[in-house]
Design a protein around this motif. Structure first.
Motif, PDB file in Angstrom:
ATOM      1  N   LYS A   1      39.037  30.687  43.680  1.00  0.00           N
ATOM      2  CA  LYS A   1      38.032  31.627  43.195  1.00  0.00           C
ATOM      3  C   LYS A   1      38.062  31.707  41.678  1.00  0.00           C
ATOM      4  O   LYS A   1      39.080  31.437  41.047  1.00  0.00           O
ATOM      5  CB  LYS A   1      38.278  33.038  43.761  1.00  0.00           C
ATOM      6  CG  LYS A   1      37.977  33.195  45.217  1.00  0.00           C
ATOM      7  CD  LYS A   1      37.752  34.657  45.592  1.00  0.00           C
ATOM      8  CE  LYS A   1      38.922  35.545  45.274  1.00  0.00           C
ATOM      9  NZ  LYS A   1      38.689  36.939  45.769  1.00  0.00           N
ATOM     10  N   SER A   2      36.933  32.101  41.121  1.00  0.00           N
ATOM     11  CA  SER A   2      36.855  32.326  39.676  1.00  0.00           C
ATOM     12  C   SER A   2      35.898  33.478  39.409  1.00  0.00           C
ATOM     13  O   SER A   2      34.918  33.677  40.140  1.00  0.00           O
ATOM     14  CB  SER A   2      36.367  31.065  38.954  1.00  0.00           C
ATOM     15  OG  SER A   2      36.223  31.315  37.562  1.00  0.00           O
ATOM     16  N   THR A   3      36.181  34.240  38.358  1.00  0.00           N
ATOM     17  CA  THR A   3      35.366  35.401  37.994  1.00  0.00           C
ATOM     18  C   THR A   3      35.075  35.389  36.510  1.00  0.00           C
ATOM     19  O   THR A   3      35.932  35.004  35.701  1.00  0.00           O
ATOM     20  CB  THR A   3      36.091  36.718  38.345  1.00  0.00           C
ATOM     21  OG1 THR A   3      36.376  36.746  39.736  1.00  0.00           O
ATOM     22  CG2 THR A   3      35.253  37.933  37.981  1.00  0.00           C
ATOM     23  N   ASN A   4      33.861  35.802  36.142  1.00  0.00           N
ATOM     24  CA  ASN A   4      33.507  35.940  34.732  1.00  0.00           C
ATOM     25  C   ASN A   4      32.682  37.208  34.552  1.00  0.00           C
ATOM     26  O   ASN A   4      31.736  37.457  35.303  1.00  0.00           O
ATOM     27  CB  ASN A   4      32.706  34.732  34.248  1.00  0.00           C
ATOM     28  CG  ASN A   4      32.604  34.689  32.735  1.00  0.00           C
ATOM     29  OD1 ASN A   4      33.610  34.504  32.047  1.00  0.00           O
ATOM     30  ND2 ASN A   4      31.407  34.874  32.203  1.00  0.00           N
ATOM     31  N   VAL A   5      33.061  38.022  33.582  1.00  0.00           N
ATOM     32  CA  VAL A   5      32.384  39.298  33.340  1.00  0.00           C
ATOM     33  C   VAL A   5      30.981  39.049  32.784  1.00  0.00           C
ATOM     34  O   VAL A   5      30.769  38.133  31.987  1.00  0.00           O
ATOM     35  CB  VAL A   5      33.204  40.155  32.355  1.00  0.00           C
ATOM     36  CG1 VAL A   5      32.434  41.413  31.951  1.00  0.00           C
ATOM     37  CG2 VAL A   5      34.534  40.545  32.979  1.00  0.00           C
ATOM     38  N   ILE A   6      30.015  39.858  33.225  1.00  0.00           N
ATOM     39  CA  ILE A   6      28.674  39.825  32.656  1.00  0.00           C
ATOM     40  C   ILE A   6      28.417  41.137  31.933  1.00  0.00           C
ATOM     41  O   ILE A   6      28.999  42.169  32.258  1.00  0.00           O
ATOM     42  CB  ILE A   6      27.592  39.564  33.723  1.00  0.00           C
ATOM     43  CG1 ILE A   6      27.670  40.571  34.874  1.00  0.00           C
ATOM     44  CG2 ILE A   6      27.705  38.157  34.262  1.00  0.00           C
ATOM     45  CD1 ILE A   6      26.630  40.365  35.951  1.00  0.00           C
ATOM     46  N   GLN A   7      27.535  41.089  30.939  1.00  0.00           N
ATOM     47  CA  GLN A   7      27.327  42.241  30.067  1.00  0.00           C
ATOM     48  C   GLN A   7      26.234  43.156  30.612  1.00  0.00           C
ATOM     49  O   GLN A   7      25.221  42.692  31.144  1.00  0.00           O
ATOM     50  CB  GLN A   7      26.937  41.781  28.662  1.00  0.00           C
ATOM     51  CG  GLN A   7      26.818  42.915  27.655  1.00  0.00           C
ATOM     52  CD  GLN A   7      26.638  42.423  26.228  1.00  0.00           C
ATOM     53  OE1 GLN A   7      26.604  41.218  25.985  1.00  0.00           O
ATOM     54  NE2 GLN A   7      26.531  43.340  25.293  1.00  0.00           N
ATOM     55  N   THR A   8      26.457  44.455  30.449  1.00  0.00           N
ATOM     56  CA  THR A   8      25.453  45.456  30.799  1.00  0.00           C
ATOM     57  C   THR A   8      25.217  46.351  29.590  1.00  0.00           C
ATOM     58  O   THR A   8      26.161  46.789  28.939  1.00  0.00           O
ATOM     59  CB  THR A   8      25.900  46.317  31.995  1.00  0.00           C
ATOM     60  OG1 THR A   8      26.083  45.494  33.141  1.00  0.00           O
ATOM     61  CG2 THR A   8      24.859  47.388  32.316  1.00  0.00           C
TER      62      THR A   8
END
Length: 555
Positions: free
Chosen positions: A27-34
């Motif tokens: 698995k891999s995760t990357n933060v997205i901006q809000t």
């Protein structure tokens, strides 16, 4: 043989490499901006989201031959994406920031528009529990039309996408939409008797009749069942960005909660073909409650019934709570004692509080932590009620406050909040069963998402509803659900649609890839206690409505 599942949640994009037995290998995760420029406004960037998706896909496939990847499936939040006639981002921001072209699902700017739509009492509203939610797409589009300059926005609109459909468009250049997104969030009409259609009279009545131009091209005139292949698979550009082979099958997408439903619905079944009586809860920032039926059942305040929205041939009822994990985080993080919790690497605030609750119950001679809140009650709709009341103006309530601000006080508020959220689920289940005339009968709860990692929450949900609560032995059913879509698309793309229809492919994927279950059983000794607490919960709801009525009267 591998499949890729991609999930775009509220705060991050994630990908998983999944084998054909439904096991997550990587698995891999990357933060997205809000961006949150003002109260109730939440905006994101489709370019940022797409870059994050490509990044996590590259990371999970590193060292794997692109030829071994049989398909890719996407799910995402039901957020609204706007692009111009050239397919470039078109800002949804009051200030015109170009990259901010996504209205996040939890954005509540369109209250006035939703209220206006609901006053029409149009026939399509019966499929959204009688009231459209301001979290759905047509109120948001109407807000954009009413509030942004016509020449710089409305005349430049090329397409409106639900985020899951935007991702398949970026991947394949196909403008097809998912039946899941358009039925659940856009008022598209689908049932067993017809192929499906946009109700022109609805759009005319609410002032969006111009969306019908060019055969509804701005919002979708090619609607596919979930799991059906999109276009000709990955385009050259998308394949290069993801490090995959051109033409890799891409599945018609699902909303993120529905992908969790797909990944969970067969969990623990020896013969995963009978899906009724199993309520799936996808609990994260918010919680969705999904129940499949072979009948069309209408429940006030519960979205649907949606035909074919998760599995072809079955109706879907969808309840929900707008703030669950977010509410728990809020009550913890805003309490003065939170900074004194012994949080270390791998230990969450919830873990500390769960341990403290066990100690408190033992010290007080109680047989269960549930009884600690006998004099402490929470009504949990801090962000409004999605189901079954369908009132976004409802607020939270806490009864039992003292001058104490120590860790034990925080633990009580935390536990009472969890219990209140579980009573909210009980309220939704009861509404579904009551309105169905006996055809709906929830016999077990299947739970995934962040809240399923909290053992106190799981046990409380079982105790409150007097039902077994099952979780997956795999740690991320949402990503498995997206991988199931990929498997269905891969199977369908290899064979003729006549021989291997999507419905069969998707059910086959569930049968092959559904995981085993872990089960939390209810403590029936607490049944009477929670009946009383639930009565308090319902009274708190009545009181809030009464207070609003009192304050609305003129002197």
């Amino acid at each position: 043989m591998y499949f890729i599942g991609v999930d775009v949640g509220t705060g991050s994009a994630r990908a998983a490499l999944v084998d054909n037995a439904g096991r997550i290998l990587k698995k891999s995760t990357n933060v997205i901006q809000t961006w949150n420029p003002e109260e109730n406004f939440y905006q994101q960037s489709s370019e940022d989201i797409w870059r994050s998706c490509c990044k996590v896909v590259r990371e999970v496939t590193e060292g794997v031959s692109s030829e071994a990847i049989e398909g890719i499936g996407f799910d995402a939040t039901c957020s609204l994406v706007v692009v111009d006639n050239d397919g470039l981002p078109l800002s949804v921001s009051k200030n015109g920031e170009r990259e901010q072209n996504v209205i996040l699902w939890m954005d509540h700017r369109a209250k006035k528009e939703a209220d206006f739509i609901n006053r029409t009492n149009h026939r399509v509203l019966k499929y959204v529990g009688g009231k459209i939610s301001l979290e759905m797409e047509t109120p948001k589009i109407l807000w954009l039309k009413n509030n942004l300059p016509k020449n710089s926005f409305w005349k430049k609109v090329g397409k409106f996408f639900d985020l899951p459909d935007f991702l398949t468009w970026k991947a394949t250049n196909s403008v097809s939409r998912s039946l899941c997104t358009v039925v659940c969030k856009w008022t598209y009409c689908a049932d067993q008797a017809v192929c499906g259609f946009w109700d022109r009279s609805y759009f005319e009545e609410i002032g969006l009749n111009d969306l019908s131009q060019n055969n509804w091209s701005a919002i979708g005139n090619e609607i596919f069942e979930p799991g059906r292949p999109c276009g000709n698979g990955l385009t050259e550009n998308a394949a290069r960005e993801m490090g995959l082979a051109v033409g890799t099958p891409v599945a018609t997408s699902l909303i993120d909660a529905h992908a969790g439903g797909l990944g969970m619905i067969g969990v623990g079944l020896k013969n995963p073909t009978e899906f009724k009586h199993r309520l799936v809860m996808i609990g994260g920032t918010s919680t969705c409650h999904m129940l499949l039926s072979d009948q069309e059942v209408f429940v006030d305040g519960v979205w649907g019934p949606y035909y074919g929205a998760m599995l072809p041939g079955l109706w879907l009822l969808e309840g929900g709570q707008s703030a669950t994990g977010k509410l728990i985080d809020h009550v913890i993080n805003t309490h003065p004692a939170a900074k004194h919790l012994n949080i270390t690497d791998g230990v969450r605030a919830e873990d500390c509080l769960n341990e403290l609750l066990m100690k408190m119950a033992k010290d007080r001679g109680l047989d269960a932590i549930d009884r600690l809140t006998e004099d402490f009650h929470v009504y949990p709709d801090f962000h409004g009620n999605r189901s079954p009341v369908a009132d976004p103006t409802l607020k939270g309530t806490i009864v039992g406050l003292t001058l104490s601000v120590d860790q034990e006080n925080l633990a009580l508020i935390y536990l009472a909040t969890i219990q209140a959220l579980c009573y909210g689920t009980k309220h939704i289940i009861g509404s579904m069963e009551e309105k169905s005339g006996g055809s709906l009968n929830v016999q077990e709860i299947l739970m995934c998402g962040g809240l399923s990692q909290n053992l106190v929450f799981l046990q409380c949900q079982a105790n409150v509803t007097a039902l077994p609560v099952r979780t997956s032995t795999e740690d991320d059913p949402v990503l498995i659900g997206s991988a199931m879509l990929a498997a269905a698309a891969s199977s369908s793309s290899k064979s003729s649609a006549e021989l291997h229809p999507c419905s069969s492919s998707l059910r086959d994927a569930i049968a092959l890839m559904a995981s085993d279950a872990r089960t939390v059983h209810p403590s029936l000794d607490l049944l009477e206690y929670h009946k009383r607490k639930y009565s308090v919960y319902l009274e708190m709801l009545k009181h809030q409505k009464m207070y609003k009525y009192i304050m609305s009267r003129n002197p």
